[in-house]
Design a protein around this motif. Structure first.
Motif, PDB file in Angstrom:
ATOM      1  N   UNK A 137       0.755  -1.394  -0.381  1.00 51.73           N
ATOM      2  CA  UNK A 137       0.409   0.199  -0.067  1.00 51.73           C
ATOM      3  C   UNK A 137       1.067   0.827  -0.191  1.00 51.73           C
ATOM      4  N   UNK A 138       1.697   1.411   1.108  1.00 47.42           N
ATOM      5  CA  UNK A 138       2.989   2.635   1.187  1.00 47.42           C
ATOM      6  C   UNK A 138       2.963   2.549  -0.401  1.00 47.42           C
ATOM      7  N   UNK A 139       3.895   1.280  -0.770  1.00 43.80           N
ATOM      8  CA  UNK A 139       4.501   1.710  -2.119  1.00 43.80           C
ATOM      9  C   UNK A 139       3.563   1.814  -3.609  1.00 43.80           C
ATOM     10  N   UNK A 140       2.814   1.732  -3.433  1.00 44.50           N
ATOM     11  CA  UNK A 140       1.564   2.318  -4.181  1.00 44.50           C
ATOM     12  C   UNK A 140       1.217   3.811  -3.904  1.00 44.50           C
ATOM     13  N   UNK A 141       1.407   4.247  -2.960  1.00 47.82           N
ATOM     14  CA  UNK A 141       0.740   5.681  -2.445  1.00 47.82           C
ATOM     15  C   UNK A 141       2.003   6.498  -2.708  1.00 47.82           C
ATOM     16  N   UNK A 142       3.447   5.948  -2.299  1.00 48.08           N
ATOM     17  CA  UNK A 142       4.605   6.355  -3.075  1.00 48.08           C
ATOM     18  C   UNK A 142       4.674   6.899  -4.756  1.00 48.08           C
ATOM     19  N   UNK A 143       4.288   6.283  -5.117  1.00 51.32           N
ATOM     20  CA  UNK A 143       5.239   5.686  -7.239  1.00 51.32           C
ATOM     21  C   UNK A 143       3.674   6.841  -7.388  1.00 51.32           C
ATOM     22  N   UNK A 144       2.080   6.580  -6.880  1.00 46.02           N
ATOM     23  CA  UNK A 144       1.289   7.143  -7.617  1.00 46.02           C
ATOM     24  C   UNK A 144       1.580   8.406  -6.874  1.00 46.02           C
ATOM     25  N   UNK A 145       1.797   9.379  -6.141  1.00 35.59           N
ATOM     26  CA  UNK A 145       2.423  10.580  -5.624  1.00 35.59           C
ATOM     27  C   UNK A 145       3.257  11.422  -7.132  1.00 35.59           C
ATOM     28  N   UNK A 146       4.381  10.377  -7.001  1.00 31.68           N
ATOM     29  CA  UNK A 146       5.640  10.532  -7.553  1.00 31.68           C
ATOM     30  C   UNK A 146       5.529  10.640  -9.030  1.00 31.68           C
ATOM     31  N   UNK A 186       3.853  14.666 -13.240  1.00 36.38           N
ATOM     32  CA  UNK A 186       3.078  14.853 -14.743  1.00 36.38           C
ATOM     33  C   UNK A 186       2.930  16.468 -14.439  1.00 36.38           C
ATOM     34  N   UNK A 187       2.471  16.916 -13.050  1.00 36.74           N
ATOM     35  CA  UNK A 187       2.235  18.438 -13.026  1.00 36.74           C
ATOM     36  C   UNK A 187       3.210  19.087 -13.329  1.00 36.74           C
ATOM     37  N   UNK A 188       4.169  18.677 -13.289  1.00 37.78           N
ATOM     38  CA  UNK A 188       5.867  19.596 -13.330  1.00 37.78           C
ATOM     39  C   UNK A 188       5.885  19.830 -14.801  1.00 37.78           C
ATOM     40  N   UNK A 189       4.854  18.960 -15.747  1.00 38.88           N
ATOM     41  CA  UNK A 189       5.149  19.311 -17.180  1.00 38.88           C
ATOM     42  C   UNK A 189       4.089  20.790 -17.221  1.00 38.88           C
ATOM     43  N   UNK A 190       3.299  20.911 -17.208  1.00 37.42           N
ATOM     44  CA  UNK A 190       2.554  22.208 -17.022  1.00 37.42           C
ATOM     45  C   UNK A 190       3.230  23.346 -15.997  1.00 37.42           C
ATOM     46  N   UNK A 191       4.013  22.740 -14.976  1.00 36.85           N
ATOM     47  CA  UNK A 191       4.599  24.376 -14.730  1.00 36.85           C
ATOM     48  C   UNK A 191       5.886  24.810 -15.465  1.00 36.85           C
ATOM     49  N   UNK A 192       6.257  23.642 -15.982  1.00 37.09           N
ATOM     50  CA  UNK A 192       6.905  23.847 -16.374  1.00 37.09           C
ATOM     51  C   UNK A 192       7.116  24.309 -18.422  1.00 37.09           C
TER      52      UNK A 192
END
Ligand SMILES: [Zn+2]
Ligand SMILES: [Zn+2]
Length: 457
Positions: A5-14, A19-25
């Motif tokens: 579960x931890x692995x999944x949550x961390x993976x999703x967050x990363x 994804x958001x960094x593309x919009x920001x950059x």
């Protein structure tokens, strides 16, 4: 289980952060504001400009001759042969109507941050040739006209669009959209004869007339570019342009002060789509003629272009001058002597100009200064941002140990206060005690606790 579960949550967050960094950059506006508009100090060759954009017209459909050797656009072919300069205007992706028109008329490649708004509004205000003109009259689709009318300061851009829902009136024959535009233009010049205010405006210099012709694009989507409908629509536009030119030249008494630019916003694939970067989508035709525009240049030897199009189009004998789509904006501005739009990144295609070397040099200088102004403004903004970061850093290190020192002082003060309270309590308590009992309690507090309880009792 918890590990997964931890692995999944961390993976999703990363992945969300990536994804958001593309919009920001990348999805940030390239535009800067606050530059001074630049004008060439010499008299321009044209008093007015007619810009005709055949939406969705691809270069090869326009330039390629029919099997019988005739052209789908005989009038414009004759212009290429006898009166003007031609070339391929290279567009950029996305090959859509809005970014194409922004490149043509404002001289920069569409602000990618507008993707988020569906290209309907102007996310960032921008300057355009229309905005810099004295008056601009536009006819065509409401989607295209609205963004330039909205972006213009003042009320000198007049739009004549068919209502969006009535674009369906052309569902059986899209070329009627173009006929509507040509009819409206003719009626404007007709009505000026009985309208002195309109007549006075039309006779001024630095005027622009913009015709947006959506029929070819609509027919291309519906029937594909190889269809008879698409080809016929090119023919209709060609004869419409021929009639328009004669109406305008007649209206202005053949004064030789009108410049004409015919082009397209993007091309179209064989299967009737556009948006991507295939040559059928990015290569669009450009034909310019009239006041201030170079006449045909006969070529006997090889031309610079090795793509084979010159042979395919049977145009090896005429000089071809390719440009990037945004270069059309400084060309139009130079022809009628208005400032190049301040956000333009277009480079003036000098080979299109028919003027003195001094005029060409002045125009190139204005163009260079205008782009340099943007560079300076961007540099200034970056400098200010960097300086404010440096100042923040200075403040950070200046106040680096302020918190821990403050805590120490507070703790010290609390300690001191506690000590004072203790001393006071001790002193006041000893006042009510018999000195001998106090002495015994102090010497052996555990054994003599009953004395203390006795005292308090
Ligand atoms: Zn288009
Ligand atoms: Zn289209």
């Amino acid at each position: 289980m918890l590990l997964w579960i931890t692995f999944f949550v961390v993976g999703l967050t990363v992945h969300v952060v990536f994804f958001l960094s593309i919009f920001d950059i990348y999805f940030t506006s390239p535009l800067v504001h606050g530059m001074t508009p630049m004008t060439t100090p010499l008299a321009p060759p044209a008093s007015r400009l007619v810009l005709i954009v055949a939406d969705g017209l691809r270069a090869d459909s326009f330039f390629t001759l029919l099997p019988n050797g005739s052209s789908t656009a005989p009038y414009l072919r004759a212009i290429i042969e006898e009166r003007g300069t031609w070339g391929v205007s290279h567009t950029r992706v996305p090959t859509e109507s809005r970014p194409g028109h922004v490149a043509l008329i404002a001289g920069f490649y569409e602000d990618v941050s507008s993707v988020a708004r569906g290209w309907k509004e102007n996310p960032v205000e921008f300057d355009s040739v229309f905005n810099e003109s004295r008056h601009t009259w536009c006819w065509g689709s409401p989607d295209i006209l609205a963004m330039f009318a909205k972006g213009a300061s003042g009320d000198h851009v007049y739009t004549h669009a068919y209502p969006a829902e009535e674009q369906d009136f052309a569902s059986t024959d899209a070329s009627r959209l173009d006929s509507w535009v040509f009819t409206q233009v003719k009626s404007l010049f007709q009505s000026a004869k009985s309208n002195s205010t309109l007549m006075a405006s039309l006779l001024q210099d630095q005027n622009v007339f913009f015709l947006h012709l959506l029929g070819i694009d609509t027919n291309g989507h519906a029937h594909r570019p190889m269809s008879q409908e698409y080809q016929n629509n090119i023919g209709l536009v060609d004869s419409g342009v021929a009639e328009l030119v004669s109406v305008i030249e007649d209206f202005f008494g053949y004064d030789g002060r009108t410049a004409f630019v015919f082009t397209s916003d993007h091309g179209m694939t064989n299967w009737g789509s556009h948006g991507a970067g295939h040559p059928s989508e990015t290569l669009t035709p450009l034909v310019a003629w009239g006041a201030g525009v170079q006449t045909p240049h006969k070529v006997t030897g090889d031309q610079f272009y090795q793509d084979g199009y010159l042979q395919d189009w049977k145009l090896e004998h005429l000089r071809r001058v390719d440009l990037n789509q945004a270069d059309i904006a400084p060309l139009m501005a130079s022809l009628i002597g208005v400032p190049i739009p301040v956000n333009s990144v277009g480079v003036l295609p000098v080979l299109y100009l028919n003027n003195s070397d001094l005029f060409k040099a002045e125009c190139m200088y204005t163009n260079a200064i205008q782009i340099l102004e943007q560079f300076k403004m961007k540099k200034k903004q970056k400098k200010e941002t960097t300086l404010s970061c440096v100042n923040l850093g200075l403040v950070y290190y200046h106040t680096y140990d302020r918190f821990s020192l403050g805590c120490s002082v507070v703790l010290g003060f609390v300690g001191w206060t506690s000590y004072v309270v203790l001393v006071i309590l001790k002193t006041h308590t000893s006042l009510n005690m018999h000195p001998d009992i106090l002495k015994q309690v102090c010497l052996n507090p555990i054994r003599n606790t009953h004395y203390v309880s006795e005292l308090h009792g």
